[in-house]
Motif scaffolding. Sequence first.
Motif: not given
Length: 203
Positions: A117, A92, A99
């Motif tokens: 994520f 990230w 993102r």
Amino acid sequence: MQRQDEEMDSLGPRIKELRLEANLNKAALARRVGVSDVTISYWESGAIRQIGHERLVALSQALGCPLSRLLEGENGGRAAPLYLRSQPPAPWQDPAAGRIELPFELVPAQQWEGECFLLTPAPGEHFDFLSEGDLVAVAPTDIFHQTGLYLVEREGRHCIRRVSQDDDGKLLFSAEESDRVEGYTPDTRLLGKLVARWQTASL
């Protein structure tokens, strides 16, 4: 909450769309997923609005589509996994990587408040606690929260370690297949906490 409701409203029609694309009737899809055809009807109509992690993964495999398309459709971006590599930066942190927030369906809000994520090991990369094709939800943090798996930068490389604290509050790091526990060193840095993991398994 409004965004979550909109996502769940769109999931049912997307299941139906993907089922028809795969030339499956409800009974055939139900057999592949391991549920009743009535359950498939409830999912598609939105009568059942919560679908568990395992069922979502089973659905994507039964429909022959990536999990990202099931959750976000053709143009969705938030569910696409980022590649985890042994060399920095963290996925990230790479300016070239979008993102991507993890959809709430996969990590209930009560487990982690904040962005997550979806990561998967990059081809040719090997990590403790992960196999090729596994998916993990990682929440970026440089602070120890509780005992568990963390993405760690150590000696200039990324690794996954089980992190705990001793009675004096010092951090302890252990690998998957080792009884040896290592202490904190100046070149050790926490990057993120693994809050969920989905392991590859054939249906």
